[in-house]
Design a protein around this motif. Structure first.
Motif, PDB file in Angstrom:
ATOM      1  N   LEU A   7       0.827  -1.209   0.000  1.00 16.01           N
ATOM      2  CA  LEU A   7       0.000   0.000   0.000  1.00 16.01           C
ATOM      3  C   LEU A   7       0.861   1.258   0.000  1.00 16.01           C
ATOM      4  O   LEU A   7       0.566   2.222  -0.701  1.00 16.01           O
ATOM      5  N   LYS A  25      -6.504  -0.764   3.124  1.00 18.13           N
ATOM      6  CA  LYS A  25      -7.176   0.166   2.211  1.00 18.13           C
ATOM      7  C   LYS A  25      -8.640   0.287   2.609  1.00 18.13           C
ATOM      8  O   LYS A  25      -9.283  -0.679   2.939  1.00 18.13           O
ATOM      9  N   ASN A  31      -9.098   7.669  -1.730  1.00 17.92           N
ATOM     10  CA  ASN A  31      -7.830   7.962  -1.038  1.00 17.92           C
ATOM     11  C   ASN A  31      -7.907   7.640   0.453  1.00 17.92           C
ATOM     12  O   ASN A  31      -7.296   8.308   1.276  1.00 17.92           O
ATOM     13  N   GLY A  32      -8.691   6.603   0.788  1.00 20.27           N
ATOM     14  CA  GLY A  32      -8.923   6.245   2.184  1.00 20.27           C
ATOM     15  C   GLY A  32      -8.039   5.107   2.660  1.00 20.27           C
ATOM     16  O   GLY A  32      -7.736   4.172   1.901  1.00 20.27           O
ATOM     17  N   LEU A  33      -7.630   5.190   3.916  1.00 17.59           N
ATOM     18  CA  LEU A  33      -6.777   4.178   4.515  1.00 17.59           C
ATOM     19  C   LEU A  33      -7.123   4.036   5.990  1.00 17.59           C
ATOM     20  O   LEU A  33      -7.339   5.042   6.686  1.00 17.59           O
ATOM     21  N   VAL A  56       2.516   7.678   4.413  1.00 16.00           N
ATOM     22  CA  VAL A  56       1.141   7.376   4.003  1.00 16.00           C
ATOM     23  C   VAL A  56       0.586   8.527   3.160  1.00 16.00           C
ATOM     24  O   VAL A  56       0.021   8.318   2.082  1.00 16.00           O
ATOM     25  N   PHE A  61      -2.661   8.909   0.281  1.00 13.24           N
ATOM     26  CA  PHE A  61      -3.793   8.643   1.168  1.00 13.24           C
ATOM     27  C   PHE A  61      -4.026   9.875   2.045  1.00 13.24           C
ATOM     28  O   PHE A  61      -3.147  10.271   2.817  1.00 13.24           O
ATOM     29  N   ASN A  63      -7.511  10.551   3.338  1.00 11.19           N
ATOM     30  CA  ASN A  63      -8.666  10.296   4.191  1.00 11.19           C
ATOM     31  C   ASN A  63      -8.298   9.135   5.106  1.00 11.19           C
ATOM     32  O   ASN A  63      -8.341   7.979   4.704  1.00 11.19           O
ATOM     33  N   LEU A  64      -7.902   9.488   6.321  1.00  7.70           N
ATOM     34  CA  LEU A  64      -7.300   8.510   7.226  1.00  7.70           C
ATOM     35  C   LEU A  64      -8.210   8.181   8.398  1.00  7.70           C
ATOM     36  O   LEU A  64      -8.717   9.084   9.069  1.00  7.70           O
ATOM     37  N   GLY A  94      -8.234  16.347   2.542  1.00 12.30           N
ATOM     38  CA  GLY A  94      -8.447  15.135   3.318  1.00 12.30           C
ATOM     39  C   GLY A  94      -8.913  15.433   4.735  1.00 12.30           C
ATOM     40  O   GLY A  94      -9.090  16.584   5.115  1.00 12.30           O
TER      41      GLY A  94
END
Length: 183
Positions: A7, A25, A31-33, A56, A61, A63-64, A94
């Motif tokens: 990832l 993921k 763009n999420g993780l 990250v 990514f 959107n965490l 994000g």
């Protein structure tokens, strides 16, 4: 654990036994993780933590979701790390959701006044919905100004949940309808 490098290239190049980080993921969020945290974050390992999350974000990514179910301690320095992440990803469009925070960790966020800056959710479904609908439209009840039932200090709640009165330290709960209770 093995898919971390798939990832985010080079993610597992550095390790710290006090904080294990696993990535997954978030398929239904662009763009999420999901970032699973296991251990603790303090002055000694916050630099390691920040470098991993920097990787990250550099991998795209933004959107965490930090799953904090196995995070058993966060110092003020650790909370500073989360704040730095917000400053890093907000300009990129994000956001961050903190998920399943243990009560003693949440209390640190509350006492330092940071709980209102973060989107704290109880379930993965709530976290996904947050990203799908964007920041929630302000509920007509919140923010709610009220008096502490113990010491009468004027307080402000930005959302329902549990928190501590800044004056008398009583633990209070406010439900989604805006009703305030002890404990």
């Amino acid at each position: 654990m093995g898919n971390n490098n798939n990832l985010v290239p080079g993610f597992n190049d550095e390790r710290d036994d006090s904080l294990k980080i696993n990535l997954e993921k978030l398929n239904d969020v662009e763009n999420g993780l999901i970032i699973y945290l296991n251990g603790y974050i303090d002055t000694y390992n916050s630099s390691f933590f920040q470098k991993r999350i920097q990787k990250v974000v550099e991998a795209g990514f933004i959107n965490l979701v930090f799953n904090c179910a196995s995070l058993n301690y966060v110092s003020s320095t650790g909370i500073g790390s989360f704040t730095a992440f917000l400053k890093m990803i907000k300009p990129k469009g994000g956001d961050i959701v903190l998920l399943e925070i243990q009560p003693k960790v949440y209390e640190v966020f509350q006492l330092l006044g940071f709980s209102q800056f973060f989107n704290i959710k109880d379930s993965m479904q709530e976290a996904s919905m947050f990203f799908k609908q964007g920041a929630p439209v302000a509920d007509s009840i919140f923010p709610k100004i009220f008096s502490c039932p113990v010491c009468s200090k004027r307080l402000k709640a930005t959302k329902s949940g549990r928190f501590r009165c800044s004056e008398c330290k009583s633990i209070l709960a406010i439900n989604p309808q805006g009703q305030v209770f002890l404990g």
